[in-house]
Write a protein that holds these residues in place. Structure first.
Motif, short mmCIF file in Angstrom:
data_model
loop_
_atom_site.label_atom_id
_atom_site.label_comp_id
_atom_site.label_asym_id
_atom_site.label_seq_id
_atom_site.Cartn_x
_atom_site.Cartn_y
_atom_site.Cartn_z
N UNK A 63 38.55 -41.82 63.43
CA UNK A 63 39.69 -41.01 63.00
C UNK A 63 40.45 -40.45 64.21
N UNK A 64 39.71 -40.05 65.24
CA UNK A 64 40.34 -39.48 66.44
C UNK A 64 41.25 -40.50 67.12
N UNK A 65 40.81 -41.74 67.21
CA UNK A 65 41.63 -42.79 67.82
C UNK A 65 42.86 -43.06 66.97
N UNK A 66 42.67 -43.14 65.67
CA UNK A 66 43.80 -43.42 64.78
C UNK A 66 44.86 -42.34 64.86
N UNK A 67 44.44 -41.08 65.06
CA UNK A 67 45.37 -39.95 65.11
C UNK A 67 45.72 -39.53 66.53
N UNK A 68 45.19 -40.26 67.53
CA UNK A 68 45.39 -39.89 68.94
C UNK A 68 44.97 -38.43 69.16
N UNK A 69 43.81 -38.08 68.64
CA UNK A 69 43.27 -36.72 68.72
C UNK A 69 42.27 -36.66 69.88
N UNK A 70 42.66 -36.05 70.97
CA UNK A 70 41.86 -36.06 72.19
C UNK A 70 40.55 -35.28 72.11
N UNK A 71 40.49 -34.05 71.58
CA UNK A 71 39.27 -33.25 71.65
C UNK A 71 37.98 -33.94 71.19
N UNK A 72 37.94 -34.62 70.03
CA UNK A 72 36.68 -35.27 69.65
C UNK A 72 36.24 -36.35 70.62
#
Length: 315
Positions: free
Chosen positions: A18-27
């Protein structure tokens, strides 16, 4: 045959898909710094310590940075060099600022890990503009090579090269963690998979296997474990050469035809105590030739004693 399934389970459990799909850095950052803490110690000991004391996190470091730490080493990624924080002695390169410094706050196993966490945080903040997914995309897309091998090498260096300067991380740990991330993100980032499948982490088990079997002596450039494993004629080059001769699809139809990371992992499993537990120092007296007659490789193996290697480190 479960190699991809195991990676996918780790990716899902850490929320990285999910983090990669949303470009979410913290996780992604949290997973990276936790994985980096497994260096130089058994997985069990590292895992037990983390379960008891916790790990560094993006949110905690980001919150501490909002208070504008007084230490000049924390101004930027480039200023951080030479921090020298030591947990045992509670000393650093800027002792006048250490009492108010946020770097020692995560109760990590040693001070090197605290430095690694902050160094990586500042790398992502200052060089990747806080967007680790975007940075990886850009690095891979900008790499160039005239041949497939050159392109694979260029993409690998585009990621490993800059991250190599993050405090406390080696090529081995970078290869291992990044290959897992890149392979696990294949559904959202096919280019990541093309790069991750060729990344090889050469630990002492893999290196020693190539020495004992005689493969390193006859097919590569003999060296001690370390930087030479990734140089010309080193362990990584040998494994990539072998991988190009094996159609991995014959083992699992979802595998790519050439799968160097899988071949390296198969060698590691053959040797590791948690795997087939065959070719390692617990089973073999390193001063003598291997005597494990039931090994499938016994008749084809040169069985070179490990302690007789007198190679000069190749840089």
């Amino acid at each position: 045959m479960s190699f991809l399934d195991e990676i996918d389970d780790e990716i899902r459990n850490a929320g990285l898909d999910r983090a990669v799909a949303l470009a979410d850095t913290p996780p992604i950052f949290d997973w990276l710094v936790t994985t980096f803490s497994f260096q130089g110690i058994s997985d069990r000991v590292a895992r037990d310590y983390i379960n008891k004391h916790g790990a560094a996190s993006w949110s905690a470091i980001e919150a501490s940075e909002r208070n504008a730490p007084s230490c000049p080493k924390l101004r930027s990624y480039w200023h951080f060099e030479g921090c020298r924080y030591d947990k045992t002695s509670f000393t650093c390169a800027e002792p006048d600022h250490i009492d108010a410094c946020p770097l020692p706050k995560p109760p990590l196993r040693n001070g090197r890990l605290n430095q690694t966490a902050h160094s990586l945080y500042m790398f992502v903040r200052d060089l990747a503009d806080g967007n680790l997914v975007g940075w990886i995309d850009h690095q891979l897309e900008s790499a160039r090579g005239a041949t497939t091998a050159e392109l694979e090498a260029a993409r690998q260096e585009a990621l490993i090269g800059p991250l190599r300067n993050v405090y406390g991380v080696s090529d081995k740990i970078l290869m291992m963690t990044l290959s897992t991330l890149l392979i696990g993100a294949r559904e959202h980032r096919p280019l990541w998979f093309e790069s991750g499948k060729t990344m090889i982490a050469v630990d002492t088990l893999v290196h020693n296997h190539l020495h004992r079997t005689g493969i390193l002596q006859e097919s590569g450039r003999p060296h001690t474990h370390g930087a030479g494993c990734y140089g010309p004629g080193g362990c990584a080059e040998i494994i990539r050469t072998v991988a190009r001769r094996i159609d991995a699809r014959s083992l699992n139809p979802v595998f790519p035809k050439s799968f160097a990371r899988f071949v390296q992992n198969a060698i590691w499993r053959f040797c590791a105590g948690d795997g087939l537990n065959t070719c390692n120092g617990n089973k073999i007296d390193d001063r003598l030739a291997c005597k494990i007659g039931y090994c499938h490789l016994y008749q084809r193996c040169d069985r070179i004693p490990l302690k007789q290697q007198k190679y000069t480190q190749k840089q």
